[in-house]
Design an enzyme around this catalytic site. Structure first.
Site, PDB file in Angstrom:
ATOM      1  N   HIS A  33       0.829  -1.207   0.000  1.00 35.18           N
ATOM      2  CA  HIS A  33       0.000   0.000   0.000  1.00 35.18           C
ATOM      3  C   HIS A  33       0.871   1.268   0.000  1.00 35.18           C
ATOM      4  O   HIS A  33       0.750   2.133  -0.873  1.00 35.18           O
ATOM      5  CB  HIS A  33      -0.906  -0.023   1.239  1.00 35.18           C
ATOM      6  CG  HIS A  33      -1.717   1.204   1.450  1.00 35.18           C
ATOM      7  ND1 HIS A  33      -3.076   1.240   1.249  1.00 35.18           N
ATOM      8  CD2 HIS A  33      -1.368   2.469   1.832  1.00 35.18           C
ATOM      9  CE1 HIS A  33      -3.524   2.467   1.505  1.00 35.18           C
ATOM     10  NE2 HIS A  33      -2.501   3.238   1.864  1.00 35.18           N
ATOM     11  N   GLU A  34       1.765   1.326   0.967  1.00 32.38           N
ATOM     12  CA  GLU A  34       2.599   2.525   1.066  1.00 32.38           C
ATOM     13  C   GLU A  34       3.532   2.649  -0.145  1.00 32.38           C
ATOM     14  O   GLU A  34       3.854   3.752  -0.592  1.00 32.38           O
ATOM     15  CB  GLU A  34       3.401   2.531   2.371  1.00 32.38           C
ATOM     16  CG  GLU A  34       2.544   2.479   3.641  1.00 32.38           C
ATOM     17  CD  GLU A  34       1.481   3.567   3.733  1.00 32.38           C
ATOM     18  OE1 GLU A  34       1.621   4.604   3.064  1.00 32.38           O
ATOM     19  OE2 GLU A  34       0.493   3.365   4.473  1.00 32.38           O
ATOM     20  N   HIS A  94       1.732   4.572  -2.766  1.00 29.23           N
ATOM     21  CA  HIS A  94       1.820   6.026  -2.568  1.00 29.23           C
ATOM     22  C   HIS A  94       3.175   6.536  -3.061  1.00 29.23           C
ATOM     23  O   HIS A  94       3.266   7.571  -3.717  1.00 29.23           O
ATOM     24  CB  HIS A  94       1.715   6.375  -1.080  1.00 29.23           C
ATOM     25  CG  HIS A  94       0.322   6.367  -0.530  1.00 29.23           C
ATOM     26  ND1 HIS A  94      -0.701   7.102  -1.082  1.00 29.23           N
ATOM     27  CD2 HIS A  94      -0.211   5.720   0.536  1.00 29.23           C
ATOM     28  CE1 HIS A  94      -1.809   6.909  -0.373  1.00 29.23           C
ATOM     29  NE2 HIS A  94      -1.539   6.072   0.611  1.00 29.23           N
TER      30      HIS A  94
HETATM   31 ZN   LIG Z   1      -2.658   5.262   2.178  1.00 27.44          ZN
END
Ligand SMILES: [Zn+2]
Length: 699
Positions: free
Chosen positions: A495-496, A499
C-alpha cells in the site's frame, strides 16, 4: 557556534548573515547552502535540531519577498507572472518543512515536539499572510476572472481554478475584522492539533502490560514472545515480557492469548488512550478543535465543517458521503452480527460461560479461521519475510513499468534503520529516490505512511526528481528470526509503496498538487490487489528458511478465507468513518460531551457492542492531520481501486498496456487535472461500486 573559529576573510559576509538570523548554527546551516549530497538529497548527517528554526525563518523571509515581488510587479496580472510565480515561490521553506515534518513523525524527540509547537504559529501566520493578502488575491482574481479568454490548457486551467478557490476557502473574500478573527482561530487550531497528536504518542508509549509469569504467555507464537522480551529489555525490564499499544504488539496478543483478563487489560490500554482524565487527556482538546472548526467554516459561509471539507472532493457533499457509507454499512453490519453469533456459539460450545466482548474478537476470529480454513496467521509469516516482500514490490514495479531499484549506501539517512534506493526507468532515466524505514522505534509515530522530502516539478525545462518515503512499524527481526510480516503488514507495505510510486511517477510542470482527498488512496490501495494473486505470490512469497514458494494449498486456503471476518473489518472501519462525519457535521460542539457523543453516534448506526470503532475520538489522529471529514476517503478510493484493478483482471495481471495507461492517466497526473476526468480517461467510464462489494463479500 564558535565565533573564534571564523577566518577573518569570511567575517563580513557572515556578519551580514548574522544580522538576519538568530545566532544558533548560522555558520554551518546545511539548509542554507547547496547540499553537496548525491542528487541534492537532504544532508541528514549534518542537520541538527538547531538548524530548523533559522532555516524556517529565512525560508519565510524569502517566500515573503517573492510574494511581495509578485504583488509589486508593475505589469498587469498574467497567468505566468502571478499564478505560476506563486506556484514556484517558497521553495526553501517547502524543503525545510518537508524534512522537519517527516522527521517529526519518523524520528521525533521532546525538543522536536517543542520546536513544532514553536513553529506552528510561525507557519500559521505566514500562511495567513499569503492567503489573506488582498493585493495578491486581487491579481489572482484578475487572472481568474479572465480565464475563459486566456488560452490555457487543462493543467493550467485546473491550477488557476484551484489556486483561486484556495484563496477563497482561506478567507480572501472576508472583511478585515473577519480576517483577523480567522488568523486567531488558525493559530490556536494548529497548536491544539499538535497537542492532540503529542498526547496520542505519549499515551501510546505509556500504555502497555508487563508479564513476568511465563505461564501467562501460553498460546503465543515464539516470534511474538521474543519480540515482547526484547521490548521488555529495551524498557529496562529484562526478563519480563512487555506488550504495548503498538498494533504489531497488541493484535498478536489478542489473537493468540487464551488469558481473557490480560486481553481485556491490553485492549483497554489501547482504546482508552487520550481518555484517562490525566494530563494527556484529549477530550477537551478535541472539543475545542471542533468548536474552532465550526467557527472558522461558518465565517467562510459553510453550514458545517463537513460542507467545507467535502466541496473540493470527488464526493462533493456530506450527504453523498453519508449515503455512500450507509450503502456499505447495512450489509456489513448484518455480516458482523452473523460473525459475532458464530463466535458466541464457539464460546458456548467450549462452556466459556461469558458473552463475547470486544477484546475477545481477535482470539475467536483466529480460532474460527483455523477451524474453518485450517489457516493460522503464524503459518503465513514465514513466507512474508520483509526482504522478500520488498523484493516482491520491486518485481511488480519492474513487470508493470520496467522500473529498476538500486540500493544506495552513500545517501545520508536520518536513522541507521533507513534504507535508500534510486529508482530508474527501464531506459536508465532517473525517476527519483525512495527512502524506506520499516521498524518501530519509540521516537516514531505508530502506523505506516508515505510522504516525501521533495516533490517533483520542472525547472528550466528539466524535471526535478522527487524524494519519496515509505515508513512503517513492521514486525522487527529478533536475535534468531528475520522480520516476518503478517499478511496485514505485507498488504500495508504494498500500500505505502503505491503512494511512493505515485510520488515518483508524478510528472507535473508545476509544484502545486490538488489531488482530492478521496482519490489519493487509489494509487496505494490498488497495489494491495496483487499481494495474494497466485501468479504474484510465486514471484516473492518464499519460505525464509527453505526458500520454498508458498504452497498452492496454502494459497487456496488464503483465498477461501479472504472473505472471512470481512463483516468485522468493514464495520470497524465504517464506524470510524461515521464518527468522523458526525463530528464534522456538528453545528454546536460546545454543548457536546465527547464520550456520550461517540456512544450516541455508534448507537445511531446500530454498531454492535462487540465491536469498537477502529479509531475512537480521543486518538483519532487522522481527522486532525489531513483527513478531516475524510476518513471515508479510503473506502471511496477502494471503489476506484477495485474497479481499476478489474482492468488488469480483464487483460492480464502484468499487462504492460494497462499499466502504462494507469501510469499516464492516474499516477503521473493525479492532482493536476480533475480526478474523475482522469479516471474516465483510464477506464473509459465512471467507476462502479460492485467490484468493491464483491471483494468484501457484501454483494
Ligand atoms: Zn494510504
Amino acid at each position: 557556534m564558535n565565533k573564534n573559529r571564523i577566518p577573518s576573510k569570511f567575517a563580513p559576509a557572515l556578519l551580514l548573515a548574522l544580522l538576519c538570523l538568530p545566532l544558533a548554527a548560522v555558520d554551518d546551516n546545511p539548509f542554507l547552502s547547496p547540499y553537496n549530497t548525491p542528487y541534492g538529497t537532504p544532508p541528514f548527517d549534518r542537520i541538527q535540531i538547531g538548524h530548523y528554526l533559522p532555516a524556517v525563518q529565512e525560508g519565510i523571509k524569502r517566500h515573503q519577498a517573492e510574494i511581495d515581488a509578485i504583488v509589486a510587479n508593475p505589469k498587469g496580472a498574467t497567468f505566468e507572472n502571478t499564478v505560476v510565480a506563486l506556484d514556484m515561490s517558497g521553495q526553501l521553506l517547502g524543503e525545510v518543512s518537508a524534512v522537519f515534518y517527516s522527521l517529526l513523525s519518523a524520528a521525533t524527540s521532546q525538543p522536536m515536539q517543542d520546536l513544532a509547537n514553536e513553529l506552528a504559529p510561525l507557519f500559521s501566520t505566514h500562511n495567513d499572510n499569503i492567503s489573506l493578502n488582498d493585493k495578491l488575491f486581487a491579481r489572482v482574481k484578475a487572472v481568474y476572472d479572465r480565464r475563459s479568454k486566456l488560452k490555457l490548457d487543462d493543467v493550467q486551467r485546473y491550477m488557476l481554478e484551484n489556486t483561486y478557490r484556495g484563496f477563497v476557502r482561506s478567507g480572501a473574500l472576508l472583511d478585515e475584522k473577519q480576517k483577523s478573527r480567522l488568523r486567531e482561530i488558525n493559530k490556536e487550531h494548529s497548536l491544539l492539533a499538535l497537542k492532540f497528536s503529542d498526547n496520542v504518542l505519549a499515551e501510546t508509549n505509556s500504555s502497555f502490560i508487563v508479564i513476568d509469569n511465563k505461564e501467562d504467555l501460553a498460546g503465543l507464537p515464539d516470534g511474538v514472545i521474543a519480540e515482547a522480551a526484547e521490548t521488555g529489555k529495551a524498557m529496562d525490564m529484562e526478563g519480563k515480557w512487555v506488550f504495548t499499544a503498538q498494533k504489531t504488539s497488541w493484535i498478536p496478543f489478542l489473537q493468540y492469548s487464551p488469558r481473557r483478563n490480560l486481553r481485556e487489560a491490553l485492549y483497554t490500554r489501547w482504546f482508552m488512550r487520550g481518555d484517562r482524565d490525566n494530563d494527556k487527556d484529549n477530550k477537551a482538546i478535541l472539543q475545542k478543535l471542533m468548536v474552532l472548526r465550526e467557527e472558522r467554516y461558518r465565517l467562510l459561509g459553510y453550514k458545517t465543517p463537513a460542507d467545507f471539507y467535502l466541496e473540493p472532493r470527488m464526493a462533493k457533499s456530506p450527504a453523498a458521503v453519508n449515503e455512500f457509507l450507509m450503502r456499505l454499512w447495512k450489509p456489513a453490519l448484518a455480516q458482523s452480527r452473523a460473525e459475532a453469533a458464530e463466535m458466541q456459539k464457539l464460546i458456548d460450545e467450549e462452556k466459556g460461560g461469558f458473552a463475547l466482548r470486544s477484546w475477545d474478537w481477535w482470539y475467536y476470529a483466529e480460532k474460527l479461521r483455523k477451524a474453518k480454513y485450517d489457516l493460522d496467521d503464524s503459518e503465513l509469516r514465514p513466507y512474508f519475510k520483509l526482504e522478500n516482500v520488498q523484493q516482491g514490490m520491486f518485481t511488480l514495479a519492474e513487470k508493470l513499468w520496467g522500473l529498476k531499484f538500486v540500493e544506495r549506501k552513500d545517501i545520508p539517512v536520518y536513522d541507521p534503520d533507513v534504507r535508500v534506493a534510486e529508482v530508474r526507468e527501464g531506459d536508465g532515466t532517473l525517476l527519483g529516490i525512495l527512502y524506506m524505514d520499516f521498524f518501530p522505534r519509540d521516537n516514531k509515530q505508530g502506523g505506516a505512511w508515505s510522504g516525501g522530502f521533495r516533490g517533483t516539478f520542472y525547472k528550466d525545462g528539466k524535471r526535478v526528481i522527487p524524494f519519496a518515503t515509505l515508513v512503517g512499524n513492521f514486525t522487527k527481526p529478533t536475535a534468531g528470526t528475520p522480520s516476518l510480516l503478517s499478511l496485514d503488514e505485507a498488504l500495508t507495505s504494498f500500500h505505502e509503496f503505491g503512494h511512493a510510486l505515485n510520488t515518483l511517477f508524478t510528472d507535473s510542470r508545476y509544484r502545486s498538487n490538488f489531488a482530492p482527498q478521496d482519490s489519493v488512496e487509489l494509487p496505494s490501495q490498488i497495489m494491495e490487489h496483487w499481494v495474494l494473486e497466485p501468479e504474484m505470490l510465486k514471484l516473492y512469497a518464499r519460505h525464509f528458511q527453505t526458500g520454498e514458494v508458498i504452497p498452492a494449498a496454502l494459497v487456496e486456503k488464503l483465498r477461501n478465507s479472504s472473505l472471512f471476518n470481512q463483516g468485522f473489518e468493514t464495520v470497524e472501519f465504517l464506524a470510524s468513518c461515521f464518527l468522523d462525519m458526525a463530528w464534522h457535521q456538528l453545528e454546536n460542539a460546545l454543548n457536546v460531551n465527547v464520550s456520550r457523543f461517540e456512544k450516541q453516534v455508534m448507537d445511531g448506526i446500530g454498531l454492535i457492542p462487540e465491536i469498537l470503532p477502529r479509531w475512537s475520538s480521543t486518538y483519532f489522529t487522522h481527522i486532525h492531520g489531513g483527513y478531516e471529514a475524510g476518513y471515508y476517503s479510503y473506502m471511496w478510493s477502494e471503489v476506484l481501486d477495485c474497479d481499476a484493478f478489474e482492468a488488469f483482471k480483464e487483460t492480464s495481471l502484468f499487462d504492460r498496456k494497462t499499466a502504462a495507461s494507469f501510469r499516464r492517466n492516474i499516477l503521473a497526473k493525479l492532482g493536476t487535472e480533475d480526478a474523475m476526468t482522469l479516471y474516465k480517461r483510464f477506464r473509459g467510464r465512471e467507476p462502479k461500486v460492485e467490484p468493491l462489494l464483491k471483494k468484501r463479500g457484501l454483494l
